[in-house]
Design a protein around this motif. Sequence first.
Motif, PDB file in Angstrom:
ATOM      1  N   ASN A 169     150.808  40.198  11.007  1.00 32.13           N
ATOM      2  CA  ASN A 169     151.601  40.865  12.043  1.00 32.13           C
ATOM      3  C   ASN A 169     153.086  40.871  11.687  1.00 32.13           C
ATOM      4  OD1 ASN A 169     149.436  41.508  13.671  1.00 32.13           O
ATOM      5  ND2 ASN A 169     149.644  39.711  14.968  1.00 32.13           N
ATOM      6  N   ALA A 170     153.579  39.767  11.184  1.00 33.07           N
ATOM      7  CA  ALA A 170     154.989  39.676  10.824  1.00 33.07           C
ATOM      8  C   ALA A 170     155.324  40.621   9.674  1.00 33.07           C
ATOM      9  CB  ALA A 170     155.365  38.250  10.466  1.00 33.07           C
ATOM     10  N   ALA A 171     154.369  40.808   8.750  1.00 30.86           N
ATOM     11  CA  ALA A 171     154.608  41.714   7.633  1.00 30.86           C
ATOM     12  C   ALA A 171     154.620  43.167   8.082  1.00 30.86           C
ATOM     13  CB  ALA A 171     153.544  41.504   6.558  1.00 30.86           C
ATOM     14  N   LEU A 172     153.774  43.515   9.051  1.00 30.77           N
ATOM     15  CA  LEU A 172     153.726  44.895   9.534  1.00 30.77           C
ATOM     16  C   LEU A 172     155.011  45.294  10.244  1.00 30.77           C
ATOM     17  CD1 LEU A 172     150.095  45.108  10.926  1.00 30.77           C
ATOM     18  CD2 LEU A 172     151.014  46.280   8.926  1.00 30.77           C
ATOM     19  N   ARG A 173     155.394  44.499  11.204  1.00 30.13           N
ATOM     20  CA  ARG A 173     156.634  44.767  11.942  1.00 30.13           C
ATOM     21  C   ARG A 173     157.042  43.476  12.627  1.00 30.13           C
ATOM     22  NH1 ARG A 173     157.387  47.428  17.157  1.00 30.13           N
ATOM     23  NH2 ARG A 173     155.178  47.327  17.060  1.00 30.13           N
ATOM     24  N   PRO A 174     157.936  42.741  12.006  1.00 38.20           N
ATOM     25  CA  PRO A 174     158.321  41.438  12.554  1.00 38.20           C
ATOM     26  C   PRO A 174     159.263  41.564  13.752  1.00 38.20           C
ATOM     27  CG  PRO A 174     159.539  41.891  10.553  1.00 38.20           C
ATOM     28  CD  PRO A 174     158.567  43.022  10.733  1.00 38.20           C
ATOM     29  N   CYS A 175     159.459  40.456  14.423  1.00 42.14           N
ATOM     30  CA  CYS A 175     160.423  40.364  15.520  1.00 42.14           C
ATOM     31  C   CYS A 175     161.813  40.661  14.960  1.00 42.14           C
ATOM     32  CB  CYS A 175     160.370  38.956  16.123  1.00 42.14           C
ATOM     33  SG  CYS A 175     161.666  38.600  17.329  1.00 42.14           S
ATOM     34  N   TRP A 176     162.577  41.493  15.644  1.00 41.33           N
ATOM     35  CA  TRP A 176     163.917  41.843  15.181  1.00 41.33           C
ATOM     36  C   TRP A 176     164.821  40.611  15.116  1.00 41.33           C
ATOM     37  CZ3 TRP A 176     166.392  45.669  12.861  1.00 41.33           C
ATOM     38  CH2 TRP A 176     167.780  45.663  12.882  1.00 41.33           C
ATOM     39  N   SER A 192     156.082  36.933  14.098  1.00 38.65           N
ATOM     40  CA  SER A 192     155.065  37.847  14.608  1.00 38.65           C
ATOM     41  C   SER A 192     155.416  38.281  16.025  1.00 38.65           C
ATOM     42  CB  SER A 192     153.708  37.151  14.610  1.00 38.65           C
ATOM     43  OG  SER A 192     152.761  37.930  15.284  1.00 38.65           O
ATOM     44  N   ILE A 193     155.208  39.561  16.351  1.00 40.75           N
ATOM     45  CA  ILE A 193     155.508  40.035  17.698  1.00 40.75           C
ATOM     46  C   ILE A 193     154.249  40.196  18.541  1.00 40.75           C
ATOM     47  CG2 ILE A 193     157.674  41.146  17.129  1.00 40.75           C
ATOM     48  CD1 ILE A 193     156.222  43.809  17.131  1.00 40.75           C
ATOM     49  N   GLY A 194     153.179  39.550  18.139  1.00 38.09           N
ATOM     50  CA  GLY A 194     151.961  39.543  18.952  1.00 38.09           C
ATOM     51  C   GLY A 194     152.166  38.660  20.173  1.00 38.09           C
ATOM     52  N   GLY A 195     151.107  38.052  20.659  1.00 44.02           N
ATOM     53  CA  GLY A 195     151.207  37.165  21.820  1.00 44.02           C
ATOM     54  C   GLY A 195     152.051  35.944  21.533  1.00 44.02           C
ATOM     55  N   LYS A 196     152.184  35.074  22.524  1.00 38.78           N
ATOM     56  CA  LYS A 196     153.007  33.872  22.373  1.00 38.78           C
ATOM     57  C   LYS A 196     152.571  33.084  21.146  1.00 38.78           C
ATOM     58  CE  LYS A 196     154.594  29.805  24.773  1.00 38.78           C
ATOM     59  NZ  LYS A 196     154.570  29.003  25.971  1.00 38.78           N
ATOM     60  N   GLU A 197     153.528  32.716  20.321  1.00 40.21           N
ATOM     61  CA  GLU A 197     153.220  32.033  19.069  1.00 40.21           C
ATOM     62  C   GLU A 197     152.455  30.746  19.315  1.00 40.21           C
ATOM     63  OE1 GLU A 197     155.615  30.213  15.286  1.00 40.21           O
ATOM     64  OE2 GLU A 197     156.439  31.955  16.299  1.00 40.21           O
ATOM     65  N   GLY A 198     151.384  30.563  18.555  1.00 42.26           N
ATOM     66  CA  GLY A 198     150.573  29.362  18.664  1.00 42.26           C
ATOM     67  C   GLY A 198     149.473  29.459  19.707  1.00 42.26           C
ATOM     68  N   LEU A 206     171.774  38.838  27.732  1.00 40.48           N
ATOM     69  CA  LEU A 206     172.305  39.644  26.635  1.00 40.48           C
ATOM     70  C   LEU A 206     172.050  41.139  26.797  1.00 40.48           C
ATOM     71  CD1 LEU A 206     171.415  37.356  23.614  1.00 40.48           C
ATOM     72  CD2 LEU A 206     173.622  37.651  24.740  1.00 40.48           C
ATOM     73  N   GLY A 207     171.200  41.517  27.739  1.00 44.28           N
ATOM     74  CA  GLY A 207     170.954  42.937  27.976  1.00 44.28           C
ATOM     75  C   GLY A 207     169.963  43.543  27.001  1.00 44.28           C
ATOM     76  N   LEU A 208     169.931  44.848  26.999  1.00 45.10           N
ATOM     77  CA  LEU A 208     168.988  45.632  26.215  1.00 45.10           C
ATOM     78  C   LEU A 208     169.247  45.498  24.717  1.00 45.10           C
ATOM     79  CD1 LEU A 208     166.777  47.887  26.338  1.00 45.10           C
ATOM     80  CD2 LEU A 208     168.649  49.523  26.386  1.00 45.10           C
ATOM     81  N   LEU A 209     168.167  45.361  23.952  1.00 47.64           N
ATOM     82  CA  LEU A 209     168.276  45.313  22.499  1.00 47.64           C
ATOM     83  C   LEU A 209     168.308  46.744  21.972  1.00 47.64           C
ATOM     84  CD1 LEU A 209     168.207  43.804  19.779  1.00 47.64           C
ATOM     85  CD2 LEU A 209     165.728  43.896  19.916  1.00 47.64           C
ATOM     86  N   VAL A 210     169.400  47.131  21.362  1.00 46.33           N
ATOM     87  CA  VAL A 210     169.536  48.458  20.763  1.00 46.33           C
ATOM     88  C   VAL A 210     169.755  48.246  19.274  1.00 46.33           C
ATOM     89  CG1 VAL A 210     170.855  50.597  20.715  1.00 46.33           C
ATOM     90  CG2 VAL A 210     170.516  49.408  22.883  1.00 46.33           C
ATOM     91  N   LEU A 211     168.871  48.830  18.479  1.00 46.71           N
ATOM     92  CA  LEU A 211     168.944  48.639  17.027  1.00 46.71           C
ATOM     93  C   LEU A 211     170.082  49.451  16.432  1.00 46.71           C
ATOM     94  CD1 LEU A 211     165.187  48.636  15.998  1.00 46.71           C
ATOM     95  CD2 LEU A 211     166.613  46.775  16.814  1.00 46.71           C
ATOM     96  N   PRO A 212     170.606  49.001  15.298  1.00 43.16           N
ATOM     97  CA  PRO A 212     171.727  49.709  14.674  1.00 43.16           C
ATOM     98  C   PRO A 212     171.328  51.106  14.193  1.00 43.16           C
ATOM     99  CG  PRO A 212     170.964  47.908  13.278  1.00 43.16           C
ATOM    100  CD  PRO A 212     170.209  47.821  14.557  1.00 43.16           C
ATOM    101  N   ALA A 213     172.285  52.005  14.295  1.00 43.82           N
ATOM    102  CA  ALA A 213     172.053  53.381  13.846  1.00 43.82           C
ATOM    103  C   ALA A 213     171.936  53.411  12.324  1.00 43.82           C
ATOM    104  CB  ALA A 213     173.207  54.265  14.294  1.00 43.82           C
TER     105      ALA A 213
END
Length: 108
Positions: free
Chosen positions: A19-26, A31-37, A65-72
């Motif tokens: 999961n982390a290789a496909l699309r990791p947490c920014w 891994s961005i699946g369910g709660k780790e562990g 911190l508000g909304l996460l907006v990725l860099p352009a």
Amino acid sequence: MTSTDQTDFEQLEAVRTANAALRPCWTCRGSIGGKEGSKLELREKAGPDRLERPGCVQARTAKDLGLLVLPAPNKRELVTALVSAPDDPWWEVRVLHVRLYPVRDRGV
């Protein structure tokens, strides 16, 4: 650790790595699946709009911190994307964020 526990642990680690290789947490690159562990991490699939794992989302909320907006994407990345697919798991989200939150409106 019993044999079953070892198998579960190995399965969990394999799923987490995939999961982390496909699309990791920014934020933490985990891994961005369910709660780790948790067992839920093995079954829960993160939607295409999820950018962070649940723990990082909670930390962001707690710190207000508000909304996460990725860099352009920069000009070089945009030109490269015309020739070949970018090697960036967040590419589509970054392009979408530019449309939704134009750079001039980001306060950057």
